[in-house]
Design an enzyme around this catalytic site. Sequence first.
Site, PDB file in Angstrom:
ATOM      1  N   GLN A  24     -38.876  55.297  52.655  1.00  0.00           N
ATOM      2  CA  GLN A  24     -40.147  55.256  53.382  1.00  0.00           C
ATOM      3  C   GLN A  24     -41.240  55.997  52.630  1.00  0.00           C
ATOM      4  O   GLN A  24     -42.399  55.570  52.633  1.00  0.00           O
ATOM      5  CB  GLN A  24     -39.970  55.851  54.786  1.00  0.00           C
ATOM      6  CG  GLN A  24     -39.119  55.014  55.725  1.00  0.00           C
ATOM      7  CD  GLN A  24     -39.845  53.766  56.210  1.00  0.00           C
ATOM      8  OE1 GLN A  24     -40.451  53.043  55.436  1.00  0.00           O
ATOM      9  NE2 GLN A  24     -39.792  53.522  57.503  1.00  0.00           N
TER      10      GLN A  24
ATOM     11  N   HIS B 258     -44.377  64.826  52.882  1.00  0.00           N
ATOM     12  CA  HIS B 258     -43.364  65.747  53.417  1.00  0.00           C
ATOM     13  C   HIS B 258     -42.275  64.945  54.119  1.00  0.00           C
ATOM     14  O   HIS B 258     -42.592  64.027  54.891  1.00  0.00           O
ATOM     15  CB  HIS B 258     -44.013  66.725  54.391  1.00  0.00           C
ATOM     16  CG  HIS B 258     -43.048  67.730  54.948  1.00  0.00           C
ATOM     17  ND1 HIS B 258     -42.555  68.770  54.192  1.00  0.00           N
ATOM     18  CD2 HIS B 258     -42.468  67.838  56.169  1.00  0.00           C
ATOM     19  CE1 HIS B 258     -41.716  69.482  54.929  1.00  0.00           C
ATOM     20  NE2 HIS B 258     -41.640  68.937  56.123  1.00  0.00           N
TER      21      HIS B 258
ATOM     22  N   LEU C 175     -48.898  76.946  47.063  1.00  0.00           N
ATOM     23  CA  LEU C 175     -50.172  77.171  46.392  1.00  0.00           C
ATOM     24  C   LEU C 175     -51.012  78.202  47.148  1.00  0.00           C
ATOM     25  O   LEU C 175     -50.956  78.275  48.379  1.00  0.00           O
ATOM     26  CB  LEU C 175     -50.927  75.854  46.280  1.00  0.00           C
ATOM     27  CG  LEU C 175     -50.193  74.787  45.452  1.00  0.00           C
ATOM     28  CD1 LEU C 175     -50.789  73.409  45.686  1.00  0.00           C
ATOM     29  CD2 LEU C 175     -50.235  75.151  43.966  1.00  0.00           C
TER      30      LEU C 175
ATOM     31  N   ARG D  68     -48.432  84.589  41.378  1.00  0.00           N
ATOM     32  CA  ARG D  68     -48.798  83.247  41.822  1.00  0.00           C
ATOM     33  C   ARG D  68     -50.263  82.930  41.521  1.00  0.00           C
ATOM     34  O   ARG D  68     -50.597  81.815  41.118  1.00  0.00           O
ATOM     35  CB  ARG D  68     -48.518  83.104  43.315  1.00  0.00           C
ATOM     36  CG  ARG D  68     -48.749  81.709  43.858  1.00  0.00           C
ATOM     37  CD  ARG D  68     -48.351  81.621  45.312  1.00  0.00           C
ATOM     38  NE  ARG D  68     -46.922  81.874  45.470  1.00  0.00           N
ATOM     39  CZ  ARG D  68     -46.337  82.130  46.631  1.00  0.00           C
ATOM     40  NH1 ARG D  68     -47.061  82.204  47.728  1.00  0.00           N
ATOM     41  NH2 ARG D  68     -45.042  82.321  46.705  1.00  0.00           N
TER      42      ARG D  68
ATOM     43  N   THR E  77     -53.964  71.622  53.336  1.00  0.00           N
ATOM     44  CA  THR E  77     -54.813  72.736  53.749  1.00  0.00           C
ATOM     45  C   THR E  77     -54.045  74.031  53.525  1.00  0.00           C
ATOM     46  O   THR E  77     -52.912  74.018  53.033  1.00  0.00           O
ATOM     47  CB  THR E  77     -55.225  72.608  55.224  1.00  0.00           C
ATOM     48  OG1 THR E  77     -54.042  72.657  56.044  1.00  0.00           O
ATOM     49  CG2 THR E  77     -55.982  71.307  55.482  1.00  0.00           C
TER      50      THR E  77
ATOM     51  N   ASN F 216     -50.355  65.425  50.072  1.00  0.00           N
ATOM     52  CA  ASN F 216     -48.952  65.792  49.909  1.00  0.00           C
ATOM     53  C   ASN F 216     -48.112  64.835  50.748  1.00  0.00           C
ATOM     54  O   ASN F 216     -48.603  64.216  51.691  1.00  0.00           O
ATOM     55  CB  ASN F 216     -48.716  67.235  50.365  1.00  0.00           C
ATOM     56  CG  ASN F 216     -47.273  67.689  50.135  1.00  0.00           C
ATOM     57  OD1 ASN F 216     -46.702  67.450  49.075  1.00  0.00           O
ATOM     58  ND2 ASN F 216     -46.683  68.332  51.126  1.00  0.00           N
TER      59      ASN F 216
ATOM     60  N   MET G 275     -42.886  71.651  43.956  1.00  0.00           N
ATOM     61  CA  MET G 275     -42.186  72.656  44.751  1.00  0.00           C
ATOM     62  C   MET G 275     -42.719  74.067  44.515  1.00  0.00           C
ATOM     63  O   MET G 275     -41.965  75.007  44.251  1.00  0.00           O
ATOM     64  CB  MET G 275     -40.684  72.586  44.465  1.00  0.00           C
ATOM     65  CG  MET G 275     -40.077  71.223  44.710  1.00  0.00           C
ATOM     66  SD  MET G 275     -40.337  70.621  46.403  1.00  0.00           S
ATOM     67  CE  MET G 275     -39.273  71.758  47.306  1.00  0.00           C
ATOM     68  N   ARG G 276     -44.025  74.217  44.622  1.00  0.00           N
ATOM     69  CA  ARG G 276     -44.643  75.530  44.552  1.00  0.00           C
ATOM     70  C   ARG G 276     -45.601  75.692  45.714  1.00  0.00           C
ATOM     71  O   ARG G 276     -46.373  74.774  46.030  1.00  0.00           O
ATOM     72  CB  ARG G 276     -45.424  75.707  43.244  1.00  0.00           C
ATOM     73  CG  ARG G 276     -44.581  75.616  41.996  1.00  0.00           C
ATOM     74  CD  ARG G 276     -43.627  76.758  41.853  1.00  0.00           C
ATOM     75  NE  ARG G 276     -44.302  78.047  41.704  1.00  0.00           N
ATOM     76  CZ  ARG G 276     -43.670  79.221  41.700  1.00  0.00           C
ATOM     77  NH1 ARG G 276     -42.360  79.259  41.871  1.00  0.00           N
ATOM     78  NH2 ARG G 276     -44.343  80.332  41.543  1.00  0.00           N
TER      79      ARG G 276
END
Length: 220
Positions: free
Chosen positions: A177, A113, A97, A69, A145, A111, A94-95
Amino acid sequence: MARTVPGIVVLVSGGGTNLQALIDAASKGQLGGSILAVISNKPGVGGLDRAARAGIETAVVNHRNYPERAAFDAALRETIDAYAPDLVVLAGFMRILTDSFVRHYRGRMLNIHPSLLPAYPGLHTHTRVLEAGDEEHGATVHFVTEELDGGPPVLQGRVPVLPTDTAETLAERVLGQEHRIYPQAVSWFCQGRLRLTASGAELDGTPLNEPMDIDSGAPS
């Protein structure tokens, strides 16, 4: 030559519908920034096609080409930084970090969610909401974060959970949304109104002790 508006790099892993919402907002002059590039960790995904159709540069940093990674993140960071963006936007990326990568972009990475964070971080949110019998669901834009889906939330959009809902029908309404709230939050950042401080997110100089709600008086 110096940019006249903030530059944005968008990271995708799939079809890129949230990317499209950002592209559409930019084309209407509503984003406050310019999408410099779209980068994917997978070749051949729809998000890259959407970017190409909009005349946006694309790049692929295939995670399968890296044994660990940290090596992938280092290559991804180098690719992003070549564009010197003011903001990095994760749009279905979709990783997970590494902490060092996240720290490098602290305060300039957002991001989205598919849940009303802090509820339901992680995957399979729609199924989990249905299994819990919740009456409401939605999506959240947040600063990134080191804690997975745990950064300070900025803006939310809500939908009711209907008795007839499946995970698929609920996901479709939540996605609607997402397409509303992501361009709004990005535009706040690009206008210099949204920032991350040591104590959390601030909008127009006011701490966001709770995320704004797109339908409950969030400023335009």
